[in-house]
Design an enzyme around this catalytic site. Structure first.
Site, PDB file in Angstrom:
ATOM      1  NE  ARG A 171      -2.751   0.463   3.411  1.00  0.00           N
ATOM      2  CZ  ARG A 171      -2.273   0.534   4.547  1.00  0.00           C
ATOM      3  NH1 ARG A 171      -1.366   1.890   4.734  1.00  0.00           N
ATOM      4  NH2 ARG A 171      -2.172  -0.110   5.563  1.00  0.00           N
ATOM      5  CE1 TYR A 199     -16.330  11.888 -15.180  1.00  0.00           C
ATOM      6  CE2 TYR A 199     -15.754  11.974 -12.985  1.00  0.00           C
ATOM      7  CZ  TYR A 199     -16.186  11.106 -14.137  1.00  0.00           C
ATOM      8  OH  TYR A 199     -16.548   9.941 -14.013  1.00  0.00           O
ATOM      9  CG  ASP A 227      -9.432  16.626 -14.276  1.00  0.00           C
ATOM     10  OD1 ASP A 227      -9.133  15.992 -15.443  1.00  0.00           O
ATOM     11  OD2 ASP A 227     -10.555  16.360 -13.897  1.00  0.00           O
ATOM     12  CE  LYS A 265     -12.570   8.737 -17.674  1.00  0.00           C
ATOM     13  NZ  LYS A 265     -13.010   9.602 -17.064  1.00  0.00           N
TER      14      LYS A 265
HETATM   15  C1  LIG Z   1     -13.355  10.235 -15.927  1.00  0.00           C
HETATM   16  C2  LIG Z   1     -12.913  11.396 -15.212  1.00  0.00           C
HETATM   17  C3  LIG Z   1     -12.748  11.851 -14.047  1.00  0.00           C
HETATM   18  C4  LIG Z   1     -12.886  10.458 -12.896  1.00  0.00           C
HETATM   19  O1  LIG Z   1     -12.046   9.573 -13.158  1.00  0.00           O
HETATM   20  P1  LIG Z   1     -12.355   8.068 -12.709  1.00  0.00           P
HETATM   21  O2  LIG Z   1     -10.977   7.418 -13.100  1.00  0.00           O
HETATM   22  O3  LIG Z   1     -13.463   7.744 -13.420  1.00  0.00           O
HETATM   23  O4  LIG Z   1     -12.377   8.152 -11.069  1.00  0.00           O
HETATM   24  C5  LIG Z   1     -12.065  13.017 -13.516  1.00  0.00           C
HETATM   25  N1  LIG Z   1     -12.022  13.920 -14.428  1.00  0.00           N
HETATM   26  C6  LIG Z   1     -12.588  13.860 -15.620  1.00  0.00           C
HETATM   27  C7  LIG Z   1     -12.149  15.092 -16.580  1.00  0.00           C
HETATM   28  C8  LIG Z   1     -12.873  12.487 -16.392  1.00  0.00           C
HETATM   29  O5  LIG Z   1     -13.096  12.595 -17.418  1.00  0.00           O
END
Ligand SMILES: *Cc1c(COP(=O)(O)O)cnc(C)c1O
Length: 401
Positions: A61, A113, A186, A211
């Site tokens: 961890r 998001y 982000d 993504k």
């Molecule tokens: C998918 C996404 C998230 C969250 O990520 P997860 O891996 O699904 O928890 C945060 N910000 C953006 C822009 C996203 O597309």
């Protein structure tokens, strides 16, 4: 000597993006010579005497070889000193917000998001953290900042309307008002190949690795990078204390994925530009949001902030015929799959108003440009012509009464 020993994962590295993506954190296995590192599944690591581990690891961890290798390459690609990986992008967000003291104030762009919006308004608020949203952060920032403002959250391009925020402008504004407020960006929608927010003054860059970074729609994971030792140490502590860490296998897969990020991101961008141009000239389309189009409202910022003014693989557009028109279109494509998520090799599409952004109150969502007729495309890396034909035939079908 391996390239990793020659290329320290520092911003000064003279190597290009692709070389770093493929070699940083990818030293040959010293025991077997394996060119690709093995997956290290052990949860615990031997010690030679009490509190004296043989290597640098103690318990998985806290740190694991595959996670560490992945964190190294991401730090390098984001031009950061440090990176921390999490079990999801949402876990990265949660760790950042958990690092704020009770009573802190946050300012966020409006069309974030959906899950980030949910965390701000349904989780962080219960720990005494209040968030204000704005759809014009550069104009509104000076008025929204309070004595207890600790963090500003920017997502650029925004989701799903692909509006662009000038990161260095926000950073300069913050520095002139209160340099202790830290700026989080982000960067999920563009990936480190197209945009590096730390270069423009962000304190933390965060990704849903799910993504573009992993890029194959088979891992849920998150990561953040920073140059600040103070922020890194605080977040490292929480990474271990909260324990929302990725598995060795997911870390290994995501590390494999990132090695082709430059190829995928540039192909997705060229495919998306071709599709956005088609949409823009189609009579069944009301409006197109795509940062790679010269007609985008903030194209000047795109030129400054994105590598080679690439627009990325995400497009959104409003179709004629309201919610019905949108529903008809998304069920008429043959290559684009109707599904949430984005950033994978395969093309996907969705209707944010009833899918990813359904949890946001209607008035708020429409203020951010998320209308019932808005369709979001995640353009994959298939053949451009096949994708264009697919969009064309779906536009024609959805025009029929
Ligand atoms: C998918 C996404 C998230 C969250 O990520 P997860 O891996 O699904 O928890 C945060 N910000 C953006 C822009 C996203 O597309």
């Amino acid at each position: 000597m391996t390239l990793e020993e020659i290329v320290p994962s520092t911003p000064e590295s003279q190597f290009g993006f692709a070389t770093k993506a493929i070699h940083v954190g990818s030293a040959h296995d010293p025991h077997s010579g394996a060119v690709i590192s093995p997956i290290s599944l052990s949860t615990t690591f031997a010690q030679s005497s009490p509190a004296n581990p043989i290597g640098v690891y103690e318990y998985s961890r806290s740190q694991n070889p595959n996670r560490e290798a992945f964190e190294k390459v991401i730090a390098s690609l984001e031009n950061g000193k440090y990176a921390l990986a999490f079990s999801s992008g949402s876990a990265a967000t949660a760790n950042i917000l958990q690092s704020l003291a009770q009573g802190s104030h946050v300012i966020s762009v409006g069309d974030v998001y959906g899950g980030t919006h949910r965390y701000f308004t349904k989780v962080a608020n219960t720990h005494g953290i209040k968030t204000d949203f704005t759809n014009d952060i550069i104009t509104d920032l000076p008025n929204l900042i309070q004595d207890n403002t600790k963090l500003v959250w920017v997502e650029t391009p925004s989701n799903p309307t692909l509006s662009i925020t000038d990161i260095s402008k926000v950073s300069q504004l913050l520095k002139s008002i209160n340099p202790n407020i830290f700026l989080v960006v982000d960067n999920t929608f563009l990936s480190p190949y197209i945009q590096n927010p730390l270069n423009h003054g962000a304190d933390i860059v965060v990704h849903s690795v799910t993504k573009y970074i992993n890029g194959h729609s088979d891992v849920v994971m998150g990561v953040l990078a920073t140059n600040s030792q103070i922020l890194y140490e605080r977040l490292l502590f929480l990474q271990n204390a909260i324990g929302a860490i990725p598995s060795p296998f997911d870390s290994w897969l995501a590390h494999r994925g990132v090695k082709t990020l430059h190829l995928r991101a540039s192909r997705a961008s060229s495919n998306a530009l071709a599709i956005a141009s088609l949409l823009q000239n189609h009579s069944n389309v009301l409006a197109v949001n795509y940062p790679g189009l010269k007609t985008h409202k903030n194209y000047k910022v795109v030129q400054k902030q994105h590598r080679d003014a690439l627009g990325g693989g995400m497009i959104s557009f409003r179709i004629k015929g309201g919610a019905k028109g949108a529903a008809k279109f998304v069920s008429s494509t043959k290559i684009f799959t109707l599904a949430e998520s984005l950033g994978g090799i395969e093309s996907l599409l969705e209707v944010p108003a009833v899918m990813t952004h359904a949890g946001i109150p209607v008035a708020e969502r429409e203020k951010a440009g998320v209308f019932d007729d808005l369709i979001r495309l995640s353009v994959g890396v298939e053949d451009e012509n096949d994708l264009l034909q697919d969009i064309k035939q779906a536009l024609e079908l959805s025009q029929l009464k």
